[in-house]
Design an enzyme around this catalytic site. Structure first.
Site, short mmCIF file in Angstrom:
data_model
loop_
_atom_site.label_atom_id
_atom_site.label_comp_id
_atom_site.label_asym_id
_atom_site.label_seq_id
_atom_site.Cartn_x
_atom_site.Cartn_y
_atom_site.Cartn_z
N SER A 15 2.44 6.73 -5.06
CA SER A 15 1.99 7.25 -3.76
C SER A 15 1.74 6.08 -2.80
O SER A 15 1.72 4.92 -3.20
CB SER A 15 0.70 8.07 -3.91
OG SER A 15 -0.35 7.25 -4.40
N LEU A 17 1.21 3.07 -0.34
CA LEU A 17 1.87 1.78 -0.14
C LEU A 17 2.83 1.46 -1.28
O LEU A 17 3.90 0.89 -1.05
CB LEU A 17 0.82 0.67 -0.02
CG LEU A 17 -0.23 0.84 1.09
CD1 LEU A 17 -1.20 -0.35 1.08
CD2 LEU A 17 0.42 0.97 2.46
N ASP A 62 -3.06 -3.29 -23.53
CA ASP A 62 -2.03 -2.72 -24.41
C ASP A 62 -1.06 -1.82 -23.65
O ASP A 62 0.15 -1.87 -23.88
CB ASP A 62 -2.69 -1.92 -25.55
CG ASP A 62 -3.45 -2.81 -26.53
OD1 ASP A 62 -3.15 -4.02 -26.57
OD2 ASP A 62 -4.33 -2.28 -27.23
N SER A 146 -7.08 -6.37 0.92
CA SER A 146 -7.48 -5.52 2.04
C SER A 146 -8.22 -6.38 3.04
O SER A 146 -8.81 -7.41 2.68
CB SER A 146 -8.41 -4.40 1.55
OG SER A 146 -9.07 -3.77 2.64
N TYR A 159 -15.56 -2.18 -3.44
CA TYR A 159 -14.18 -2.32 -2.99
C TYR A 159 -13.94 -3.71 -2.38
O TYR A 159 -12.97 -4.39 -2.72
CB TYR A 159 -13.86 -1.23 -1.97
CG TYR A 159 -12.44 -1.26 -1.46
CD1 TYR A 159 -11.39 -0.85 -2.27
CD2 TYR A 159 -12.16 -1.67 -0.16
CE1 TYR A 159 -10.08 -0.86 -1.81
CE2 TYR A 159 -10.85 -1.68 0.31
CZ TYR A 159 -9.82 -1.28 -0.51
OH TYR A 159 -8.53 -1.30 -0.05
N THR A 194 -2.31 6.48 4.41
CA THR A 194 -2.14 6.81 3.00
C THR A 194 -2.64 8.23 2.75
O THR A 194 -3.19 8.88 3.66
CB THR A 194 -2.93 5.83 2.12
OG1 THR A 194 -4.32 5.92 2.46
CG2 THR A 194 -2.45 4.40 2.33
#
Length: 253
Positions: A15, A17, A62, A146, A159, A194
């Protein structure tokens, strides 16, 4: 590095970017493997572009090793890695609901920062063993940060710090991998259109777009993808974080 016939991996390619990047790489002639926690979304984009989809938790060593092995089996050893997988919950450290649970902060760091590093390290280990191209390159890594890494807003402590970590790893990784001919760059997007932003009311989307000096609108994922393809193509771009934000500087809230 030219895209034609190159094997590429895009994390978070189901989805936003990542999906736009997968489309742009394919349009340039690359063979694209999409890694995404949402395997159904990854399969939809892969079917559209003629790539492959692999369910993957980027923070798990993994599963990423297995995903990279599957991608190599389908398309040959990867020369291009674009790290777009990420999460962006907004939450204050202190709110009326109480103090932010540590596990919530830890999960953002695990996906956005540790996940980026995990994919970077495993890709670099494999690419460093490849024969160099005519340019001397063996691989290219493009990470996603960002503008919040520089101007994190209230509610973005997790974030912003995760994305600041991605910015911080870019130069030392590029310096270390230089001997192997592997370039590392990072893109720091501003406010882009987005799925998360599209869920907002139209008035809210217009308000966010109006905050961008020029062009006064939300960024389009295809514009992010265009920068990715330029980084791949331009061998002198290395160790750099590039803002793509229309001159936006985030306010505190």
């Amino acid at each position: 590095m030219k895209l034609k016939d190159m094997s590429a991996i895009v994390t978070g390619g189901g989805s936003g970017l990542g999906a736009a990047t997968a489309r742009a790489l394919t349009a340039g002639g690359a063979k694209v493997a999409i890694f995404d926690f949402n395997e159904e979304a990854a399969r939809a984009v892969a079917a559209e572009i003629g790539g492959i989809a692999v369910g993957c938790d980027v923070a798990n060593a993994d599963t990423v090793e297995a995903a990279m092995a599957e991608a190599a089996k389908a398309h040959g050893p990867a020369r291009i890695l674009v790290n777009c997988a990420g999460v962006g919950p907004a939450k204050k450290v202190l709110s009326k609901a109480g103090v932010m649970p540590l596990d919530e902060y830890r999960r953002v760091i695990e996906v956005n920062l540790i996940g980026t590093f995990n994919c970077l390290r495993l890709f670099a280990a494999a690419a460093s063993a490849l024969d160099p191209l005519e340019t001397g390159e063996r691989g290219v890594i493009v990470n996603t940060a960002s503008v919040a890494a520089y101007e994190g807003q209230i509610g973005q402590t997790a974030y912003a710090s995760s994305k600041a970590g991605v910015v911080g790893l870019t130069l030392p990784a590029a310096r270390e991998f230089a001997a192997s001919g592997i370039r590392v760059c990072t893109i720091a997007p501003g406010i882009f259109e987005t799925a998360m932003l599209k869920a907002l009311p139209e008035a809210a989307q217009q308000s966010l777009g109006a905050a961008v000096p020029f062009p006064s609108r939300l960024g389009e994922p295809a514009e992010f993808a265009k920068l990715v393809t330029h980084i791949v193509d331009n061998v002198m771009l290395n160790g750099e974080t590039i803002r793509i934000d229309g001159a936006l500087r985030l306010a505190p809230r």
